[in-house]
Scaffold this active site. Structure first.
Site, PDB file in Angstrom:
ATOM      1  N   ARG A   1     -40.355 172.437  16.821  1.00  0.00           N
ATOM      2  CA  ARG A   1     -39.782 171.131  17.121  1.00  0.00           C
ATOM      3  C   ARG A   1     -39.602 170.347  15.820  1.00  0.00           C
ATOM      4  O   ARG A   1     -40.550 170.176  15.053  1.00  0.00           O
ATOM      5  CB  ARG A   1     -40.696 170.343  18.065  1.00  0.00           C
ATOM      6  CG  ARG A   1     -40.149 168.958  18.378  1.00  0.00           C
ATOM      7  CD  ARG A   1     -41.121 168.079  19.144  1.00  0.00           C
ATOM      8  NE  ARG A   1     -40.597 166.714  19.160  1.00  0.00           N
ATOM      9  CZ  ARG A   1     -41.337 165.617  19.152  1.00  0.00           C
ATOM     10  NH1 ARG A   1     -42.656 165.700  19.135  1.00  0.00           N
ATOM     11  NH2 ARG A   1     -40.767 164.425  19.150  1.00  0.00           N
TER      12      ARG A   1
ATOM     13  N   HIS B   1     -36.321 160.103  15.831  1.00  0.00           N
ATOM     14  CA  HIS B   1     -37.775 160.079  15.641  1.00  0.00           C
ATOM     15  C   HIS B   1     -38.123 158.981  14.644  1.00  0.00           C
ATOM     16  O   HIS B   1     -38.506 159.243  13.495  1.00  0.00           O
ATOM     17  CB  HIS B   1     -38.275 161.444  15.159  1.00  0.00           C
ATOM     18  CG  HIS B   1     -39.756 161.636  15.289  1.00  0.00           C
ATOM     19  ND1 HIS B   1     -40.312 162.726  15.915  1.00  0.00           N
ATOM     20  CD2 HIS B   1     -40.802 160.878  14.879  1.00  0.00           C
ATOM     21  CE1 HIS B   1     -41.636 162.643  15.872  1.00  0.00           C
ATOM     22  NE2 HIS B   1     -41.951 161.518  15.243  1.00  0.00           N
TER      23      HIS B   1
ATOM     24  N   GLU C   1     -41.210 158.843  21.580  1.00  0.00           N
ATOM     25  CA  GLU C   1     -42.192 157.796  21.827  1.00  0.00           C
ATOM     26  C   GLU C   1     -41.637 156.371  21.782  1.00  0.00           C
ATOM     27  O   GLU C   1     -42.051 155.546  20.952  1.00  0.00           O
ATOM     28  CB  GLU C   1     -43.340 157.916  20.816  1.00  0.00           C
ATOM     29  CG  GLU C   1     -44.101 159.219  20.905  1.00  0.00           C
ATOM     30  CD  GLU C   1     -45.220 159.344  19.884  1.00  0.00           C
ATOM     31  OE1 GLU C   1     -46.186 160.050  20.153  1.00  0.00           O
ATOM     32  OE2 GLU C   1     -45.110 158.710  18.787  1.00  0.00           O
TER      33      GLU C   1
ATOM     34  N   ASN D   1     -46.710 163.703  24.373  1.00  0.00           N
ATOM     35  CA  ASN D   1     -47.489 163.615  23.131  1.00  0.00           C
ATOM     36  C   ASN D   1     -48.855 163.057  23.495  1.00  0.00           C
ATOM     37  O   ASN D   1     -48.990 161.873  23.812  1.00  0.00           O
ATOM     38  CB  ASN D   1     -46.805 162.695  22.115  1.00  0.00           C
ATOM     39  CG  ASN D   1     -45.606 163.332  21.456  1.00  0.00           C
ATOM     40  OD1 ASN D   1     -45.229 164.458  21.777  1.00  0.00           O
ATOM     41  ND2 ASN D   1     -45.005 162.621  20.520  1.00  0.00           N
TER      42      ASN D   1
ATOM     43  N   TYR E   1     -52.982 162.812  22.438  1.00  0.00           N
ATOM     44  CA  TYR E   1     -54.009 162.977  21.415  1.00  0.00           C
ATOM     45  C   TYR E   1     -55.395 162.571  21.901  1.00  0.00           C
ATOM     46  O   TYR E   1     -56.378 163.191  21.535  1.00  0.00           O
ATOM     47  CB  TYR E   1     -53.665 162.138  20.176  1.00  0.00           C
ATOM     48  CG  TYR E   1     -52.478 162.642  19.385  1.00  0.00           C
ATOM     49  CD1 TYR E   1     -52.662 163.453  18.268  1.00  0.00           C
ATOM     50  CD2 TYR E   1     -51.186 162.306  19.745  1.00  0.00           C
ATOM     51  CE1 TYR E   1     -51.584 163.913  17.536  1.00  0.00           C
ATOM     52  CE2 TYR E   1     -50.090 162.764  19.016  1.00  0.00           C
ATOM     53  CZ  TYR E   1     -50.293 163.564  17.918  1.00  0.00           C
ATOM     54  OH  TYR E   1     -49.218 164.033  17.192  1.00  0.00           O
TER      55      TYR E   1
ATOM     56  N   GLU F   1     -46.603 167.242  21.313  1.00  0.00           N
ATOM     57  CA  GLU F   1     -47.515 166.978  20.198  1.00  0.00           C
ATOM     58  C   GLU F   1     -48.945 166.950  20.718  1.00  0.00           C
ATOM     59  O   GLU F   1     -49.229 166.354  21.765  1.00  0.00           O
ATOM     60  CB  GLU F   1     -47.236 165.633  19.510  1.00  0.00           C
ATOM     61  CG  GLU F   1     -45.975 165.571  18.688  1.00  0.00           C
ATOM     62  CD  GLU F   1     -45.786 164.215  18.013  1.00  0.00           C
ATOM     63  OE1 GLU F   1     -46.803 163.507  17.784  1.00  0.00           O
ATOM     64  OE2 GLU F   1     -44.636 163.856  17.724  1.00  0.00           O
TER      65      GLU F   1
END
Length: 506
Positions: A102, A147, A193, A333, A335, A407
């Site tokens: 990606r 992005h 995002e 994404n 985390y 991600e």
């Protein structure tokens, strides 16, 4: 019970909670046939060559001209010099044994002046070379159109994402990408995002154009209550219009699919109190539903309408119709996990947190694993079950829409970076093992997740944190720019290619 005993009991509870997430046993074969494994990067964070071959100044170039805007005073002018080393980097990607890569396209490299100028042939050539080399090596490209970086001229002309004019510029950029690369790109991501970018750029004022208002930040201009809503609205309409064009003019011929990537911070209630549970649900609606509900159901979440009223923009009936069912997949994404506390029917007195829309998020330690105290960058808690919980939330709310984890990654706390061999990144290896195990559980429970991408291939320019964070599978020497594999790169190779036995870095 004293603090030491409380900590010991919490640790035992944590170990028990993690017993079902045994990262040591995770295997590639635990994932379905056809499941894609990859790595992710973005253009501004690795490319460099910021004024070469016709590229114009973008918003991050302009922002980082003031070194005080970046924690280490750095910028992306050279970054990892991927622009000149892309062949070496693609060889590195291939050596990992991944299925997919990606990356994003620099808007200022393709359209230096947006729709006010011509397409830059050197930019088209650069990404053509990347795509062709990836496909030659059997690596599937996942391409992010936007992005975080765009030509600075669009900010100076009309204020970029605060203006509906940005929708037309974005659609022009997206269609330029479809025309030039769509014969080889089968997985498109329109915007990375929107929720995180908007929060950082227009609520907290930490990303360009650095707009905010008290108490969220002390910027020269901005309105932290209203502008984020306007910006996301323009981004969603930009996505919807681009998706409409792709489906009408390109999808049948090119055979691709299009999604959007959301920062999927998981919220859990701070306590078992029902009010905190409701606060966690509001947190998820305000952060994730804010982006995904309009693109699946045609309007913002009811929770947002209830609390924001007329501040929240409205879609016309025509807009709602073309927005609805406006994605083929969700890019996740993920985390970390935060904890939410009710601030409507409860007293909020948590230091350093502000009640927002009836909930407050906090990094208070409950049963996550802290990875150290903040040293310039925000601490991310390692809470592996959050992956499963997030995927389950998305599965239920959006009727199991196909998903890719676009991600997932870990950076060592800065204080620890200074006192250890950065190549011996055992904590990153353990992080990925545990989060992959949690993801495998979600898939075994029926979630339609089709891929997983590690953030990131190599240490890079991490926005306002500069080169301080180290999310990469490869260390980049800032003097020579040489890429050196960390333990995590060797682990990922072994995970993806279990038939081979490799030596780990000693």
């Amino acid at each position: 019970m004293n603090d030491i005993m409380i900590g010991f009991v919490l640790l035992l509870l944590l170990v028990a909670a993690q017993a079902s997430i045994n990262g040591d046993t995770i295997k590639r074969s635990d994932f379905p046939d056809g499941f894609l494994f990859g790595v992710s990067t973005s253009a501004y964070q690795i490319e460099g060559a910021y004024l070469e071959d016709g590229k114009s100044v973008n918003n991050w170039d302009a922002f980082s001209l003031s070194p005080s805007n970046i924690e280490d005073g750095g910028n992306g002018f050279v970054a990892d010099d991927h622009y000149h080393r892309y062949l070496e980097d693609i060889e590195t990607i291939q050596s990992l044994g991944v299925d997919a890569y990606r990356f994003s396209i620099s808007w200022a490299r393709i359209l230096p002046r947006g729709r006010f100028g011509e397409v830059n042939p050197n930019g088209i050539l650069f990404y053509n070379k990347i795509l062709n080399d990836l496909l030659l090596r059997g690596i599937t490209p996942f391409v992010t159109i936007y992005h975080f970086d765009f030509p600075q001229e669009l900010q100076e002309r009309y204020g970029s994402w605060l203006s509906p004019l940005m929708q037309e510029d974005y659609v022009h950029f997206a269609e330029t990408c479809f025309k030039n690369f769509g014969d080889r790109v089968k997985h498109w991501i329109t915007i990375n995002e929107p929720n995180l970018f908007t929060q950082m750029a227009y609520k907290n004022g930490k990303y360009p154009p650095a707009r905010c208002s008290p108490p969220f930040g002390n910027c020269s201009a901005g309105n932290s209550d209203v502008e984020p809503l306007i910006v996301v609205h323009n981004m969603l309409l930009a996505h919807g219009k681009a998706m409409k064009i792709y489906r009408r003019n390109y999808q049948q011929k090119q055979g691709g699919i299009v999604g959007i990537v959301v920062d999927c911070l998981m919220y859990e209630p701070l306590t078992d109190n029902d009010l905190d549970q409701e606060a966690a649900n509001r947190g998820l609606a305000f952060y994730i539903g804010w982006v995904l509900d309009p693109l699946i159901f045609g309007d913002y979440p009811s929770e947002m309408r209830q609390y924001l009223g007329n501040q929240l923009p409205r879609f016309s009936s025509a807009e709602s119709n073309f927005m609805k069912d406006g994605i083929d997949f969700i890019g996740v994404n993920h985390y970390t996990t935060a904890y939410a506390k009710d601030c409507i029917n409860s007293t909020c007195s948590l230091t350093g947190n502000r009640a927002i829309n009836g909930f407050v998020d906090t990094t208070r330690e409950r049963d996550g694993i802290p990875i150290g105290e903040p040293t310039g960058i925000e601490v991310l808690r390692v809470v592996p079950r959050g992956m499963r919980e997030m995927i389950e939330y998305l599965k239920k709310r959006y009727d199991n829409k196909p998903m890719f984890v676009t991600e997932n990654g870990y950076s060592e706390p800065l204080a620890e970076n200074e006192n250890q061999n950065v190549l011996q990144d055992n904590k990153r290896v353990e992080y990925h093992k545990m989060y992959l195990s949690s993801l495998a559980q979600a898939i075994s429970d029926g979630a339609d997740v089709r891929g997983y991408f590690v953030w990131t291939l190599m240490d890079d320019f991490e926005w306002v944190h500069g080169y301080l964070p180290t999310f990469g599978l490869h260390y980049v020497d800032r003097e020579t720019l040489n890429r050196i594999p960390k333990l995590s790169a060797k682990w990922y190779q072994d995970f993806l290619n279990p038939r081979y036995i490799r030596e780990y870095i000693s």
